[in-house]
Write an enzyme that holds these catalytic residues in place. Structure first.
Site, PDB file in Angstrom:
ATOM      1  N   GLY A  42       4.416  12.246  -2.714  1.00  0.00           N
ATOM      2  CA  GLY A  42       3.043  11.918  -3.073  1.00  0.00           C
ATOM      3  C   GLY A  42       2.126  11.730  -1.875  1.00  0.00           C
ATOM      4  O   GLY A  42       2.408  12.168  -0.751  1.00  0.00           O
ATOM      5  N   THR A 145       0.987   8.940 -11.474  1.00  0.00           N
ATOM      6  CA  THR A 145       0.218  10.054 -10.913  1.00  0.00           C
ATOM      7  C   THR A 145      -0.644   9.692  -9.704  1.00  0.00           C
ATOM      8  O   THR A 145      -1.335  10.548  -9.153  1.00  0.00           O
ATOM      9  CB  THR A 145      -0.669  10.683 -12.004  1.00  0.00           C
ATOM     10  OG1 THR A 145      -1.383   9.650 -12.692  1.00  0.00           O
ATOM     11  CG2 THR A 145       0.179  11.439 -13.011  1.00  0.00           C
ATOM     12  N   GLY A 187     -10.299   2.905   6.596  1.00  0.00           N
ATOM     13  CA  GLY A 187     -11.337   3.119   7.603  1.00  0.00           C
ATOM     14  C   GLY A 187     -10.988   2.516   8.951  1.00  0.00           C
ATOM     15  O   GLY A 187     -11.146   3.152   9.994  1.00  0.00           O
ATOM     16  N   GLU A 189      -7.960   1.706  10.117  1.00  0.00           N
ATOM     17  CA  GLU A 189      -6.815   2.354  10.744  1.00  0.00           C
ATOM     18  C   GLU A 189      -7.241   3.629  11.466  1.00  0.00           C
ATOM     19  O   GLU A 189      -6.818   3.885  12.599  1.00  0.00           O
ATOM     20  CB  GLU A 189      -5.746   2.660   9.693  1.00  0.00           C
ATOM     21  CG  GLU A 189      -4.989   1.430   9.243  1.00  0.00           C
ATOM     22  CD  GLU A 189      -3.787   1.740   8.379  1.00  0.00           C
ATOM     23  OE1 GLU A 189      -3.009   0.809   8.098  1.00  0.00           O
ATOM     24  OE2 GLU A 189      -3.615   2.913   7.978  1.00  0.00           O
ATOM     25  N   GLU A 205     -19.968  -0.461   7.390  1.00  0.00           N
ATOM     26  CA  GLU A 205     -19.412  -1.181   6.236  1.00  0.00           C
ATOM     27  C   GLU A 205     -20.549  -1.863   5.483  1.00  0.00           C
ATOM     28  O   GLU A 205     -21.331  -2.614   6.064  1.00  0.00           O
ATOM     29  CB  GLU A 205     -18.382  -2.208   6.689  1.00  0.00           C
ATOM     30  CG  GLU A 205     -17.913  -3.192   5.620  1.00  0.00           C
ATOM     31  CD  GLU A 205     -17.389  -2.514   4.368  1.00  0.00           C
ATOM     32  OE1 GLU A 205     -17.877  -2.845   3.272  1.00  0.00           O
ATOM     33  OE2 GLU A 205     -16.494  -1.653   4.499  1.00  0.00           O
ATOM     34  N   VAL A 239     -25.386   3.642   4.364  1.00  0.00           N
ATOM     35  CA  VAL A 239     -25.624   5.038   4.723  1.00  0.00           C
ATOM     36  C   VAL A 239     -26.582   5.631   3.690  1.00  0.00           C
ATOM     37  O   VAL A 239     -26.262   5.725   2.508  1.00  0.00           O
ATOM     38  CB  VAL A 239     -24.308   5.840   4.753  1.00  0.00           C
ATOM     39  CG1 VAL A 239     -24.588   7.285   5.142  1.00  0.00           C
ATOM     40  CG2 VAL A 239     -23.321   5.206   5.728  1.00  0.00           C
ATOM     41  N   ALA A 321       2.044   1.640  -1.595  1.00  0.00           N
ATOM     42  CA  ALA A 321       3.258   2.380  -1.915  1.00  0.00           C
ATOM     43  C   ALA A 321       4.401   1.451  -2.298  1.00  0.00           C
ATOM     44  O   ALA A 321       5.150   1.714  -3.251  1.00  0.00           O
ATOM     45  CB  ALA A 321       3.660   3.259  -0.731  1.00  0.00           C
ATOM     46  N   HIS A 322       4.541   0.343  -1.549  1.00  0.00           N
ATOM     47  CA  HIS A 322       5.663  -0.558  -1.830  1.00  0.00           C
ATOM     48  C   HIS A 322       5.496  -1.292  -3.152  1.00  0.00           C
ATOM     49  O   HIS A 322       6.485  -1.678  -3.779  1.00  0.00           O
ATOM     50  CB  HIS A 322       5.883  -1.549  -0.679  1.00  0.00           C
ATOM     51  CG  HIS A 322       4.644  -2.178  -0.132  1.00  0.00           C
ATOM     52  ND1 HIS A 322       3.786  -1.523   0.723  1.00  0.00           N
ATOM     53  CD2 HIS A 322       4.120  -3.417  -0.293  1.00  0.00           C
ATOM     54  CE1 HIS A 322       2.793  -2.331   1.056  1.00  0.00           C
ATOM     55  NE2 HIS A 322       2.974  -3.488   0.448  1.00  0.00           N
ATOM     56  N   HIS A 444      14.951 -16.901  21.113  1.00  0.00           N
ATOM     57  CA  HIS A 444      13.919 -17.015  22.152  1.00  0.00           C
ATOM     58  C   HIS A 444      14.232 -16.034  23.284  1.00  0.00           C
ATOM     59  O   HIS A 444      15.382 -15.902  23.692  1.00  0.00           O
ATOM     60  CB  HIS A 444      13.904 -18.440  22.712  1.00  0.00           C
ATOM     61  CG  HIS A 444      12.952 -18.622  23.856  1.00  0.00           C
ATOM     62  ND1 HIS A 444      11.594 -18.714  23.664  1.00  0.00           N
ATOM     63  CD2 HIS A 444      13.162 -18.710  25.204  1.00  0.00           C
ATOM     64  CE1 HIS A 444      11.006 -18.867  24.856  1.00  0.00           C
ATOM     65  NE2 HIS A 444      11.946 -18.869  25.795  1.00  0.00           N
TER      66      HIS A 444
END
Length: 466
Positions: A42, A145, A187, A189, A205, A239, A321-322, A444
């Site tokens: 997908g 889907t 956006g 990322e 934004e 915009v 997705a998860h 540590h």
């Protein structure tokens, strides 16, 4: 091609939820068919999570080169082979896609390649890639889907050079400049990715802050860090229109009561995603939708039509997705006779920027809105020895606890936040209190000590910050 046109479970959509649901159903001994109109995996595998992270990995390596001088490593000359980078990304996707095919085959799932639509109770017709129509009957049907990128109603969005996230992964060259419409996860990322690759990035934004669904303090710190890295961010910006300019594209922006025109090479639309419900013919079974145009499901992932389930992005909520994978497991468990509810109490979410940010549970703002008595405890990454060694001291760990020391939410900004968040996800899911984390020995020096020390600060006080 299935040996028979009848099965116990018929799944429409082979994304993370669909293919994992198919494998789980087959492992439970159910005859299972999976219909996919494009490629297995997908959006996540083919044009989302995986290819994006492949490019972000390269950008991370490039950042190490760029800022290596701070650690005493001076790289005087380096170059980017964009064709090779794209080739490696595509090879990763192809390898994983083939691996999914092998898993589907090994688990004896019947894979049908084509587009499915509901025609009557327990039946779908699939138009195969060869143009043939096949009628399949599923005692149970799972709709998975997915979703598609939203195209905002802005004049000029159909101009050449105005792209979506899928096209942003396939650019033949790195653009010199890019305007990104939308400061959400997708956006930001892409903003972080292309900024690292040397592109002049501007984010517009509409809302007062980027990553508006995350904890406000984390969001503000993330915005400051991205601006420090050279990304221009216009929050509260609108915009008005996109036009062709003499040297590329031009975006007309309204920001703080003033209009300005920004010339750019590419414009990326990243304003969100919408469920893929077109052409399935949900009305055939009278399947109800939610206010955001997703398929309405119960806590057992069932729709209002008996024997029909829906999972993942097509429900219009928790587009991760998860989450789709978890919902698939719940749906299959209920198909085989269980009575399992889907819980969203501990859903981790990650933004793969530089630095990363990750969150699970509720934000401080949500705790206030809910009228909860809570405590917010923060530990700065600057006081963590491993972060200091890595040259990544920016960021923080923030834990929201309730009256009973229970963890309500956790938020991390800093290096490897995507990996660190799962200790806190498990804590919320298993009702592990902050004191139990504080009393758990952490190796540590590690970044995970920042979580331990934040937990210590909830009840005892900090060791490494004043």
């Amino acid at each position: 091609m299935p040996l028979t046109n009848s099965c116990d479970v018929l799944i429409i959509g082979g994304g993370p939820g669909g293919y994992q649901g198919a494998i789980r159903a087959a492992q439970a001994g159910l005859r299972t068919a999976l219909v996919e109109k494009n490629k297995l995996g997908g959006t996540c595998l083919q044009e989302g999570c995986i290819p994006t992270k492949s490019l972000i990995h390269v950008a991370g390596v490039l950042n190490t080169v760029k800022y290596g001088e701070e650690s005493g490593i001076k790289v005087e000359q380096y170059s980017l082979d964009w064709d090779k980078i794209q080739q490696n990304k595509n090879q990763v996707v192809d390898r994983l896609t083939k691996g999914l095919g092998q898993l589907i085959s090994a688990n004896k799932v019947d894979l049908v390649e084509g587009e499915a639509r509901l025609i009557e109770d327990k039946k779908v017709v699939v138009k195969t890639h060869g143009g043939e129509n096949i009628t399949l009957r599923g005692e149970n049907i799972i709709i998975a889907t997915g979703s598609h990128a939203v195209k905002p109603p802005i004049p000029g969005v159909d101009l050449p050079g105005v792209i979506d996230s899928r096209e942003a992964l396939e650019l033949p060259t790195i653009p010199k400049s890019m305007l990104i419409i939308g400061g959400g996860i997708i956006g930001m990322e892409f903003a972080s990715l292309y900024n690292a690759l040397g592109c002049d990035v501007t984010v517009v934004e509409l809302l007062p802050r980027i990553l508006s669904g995350m904890d406000r303090e984390i969001s503000r710190r993330m915005e400051s860090e991205q601006k420090r890295r050279g990304i221009k961010i216009l929050t509260g910006g609108k915009v008005l229109g996109l036009n062709e300019g003499c040297k590329g594209l031009e975006a007309c922006i309204e920001h703080r009561g003033k209009e300005k025109t920004i010339p750019v090479e590419k414009i990326l639309l990243a304003v969100g995603r919408s469920p893929n419900i077109e052409n399935i013919e949900l009305e055939t079974l009278g399947i109800k939708l939610t206010e955001n145009n997703g398929i309405s499901v119960s806590e057992y992932m069932g729709t209002n039509a008996a024997g029909v389930y829906a999972i993942g992005d097509v429900t219009g909520d928790h587009l991760l997705a998860h989450v789709a994978s978890a919902e698939a497991s719940v749906a299959v468990d209920n198909i085989i006779g269980g009575k399992r509810k889907m819980s969203y109490r501990a859903v981790p979410s990650v933004v793969y920027t530089f630095p990363e940010t990750a969150t699970v549970g509720i934000t401080e703002e949500q705790a206030k809105e809910m009228g909860l008595e809570y405590k917010s405890t923060k530990f700065m990454m600057a006081a963590n020895s491993r972060a200091a060694v890595m040259g990544g001291p920016q960021g923080m760990v923030k834990i929201i606890t309730g009256q009973e020391d229970n963890i309500l939410g956790a938020h991390i900004l800093g290096p490897q936040a995507a990996e660190l968040i799962h200790e806190l996800t498990l804590a919320i899911n298993a009702s592990v209190g902050a004191q139990e984390i504080a009393h758990t020995i952490h190796a540590h020096p590690t970044l995970s000590e920042a979580i331990m020390e934040t937990a210590q600060g909830v009840n005892q006080g900090f060791i490494h910050i004043i």
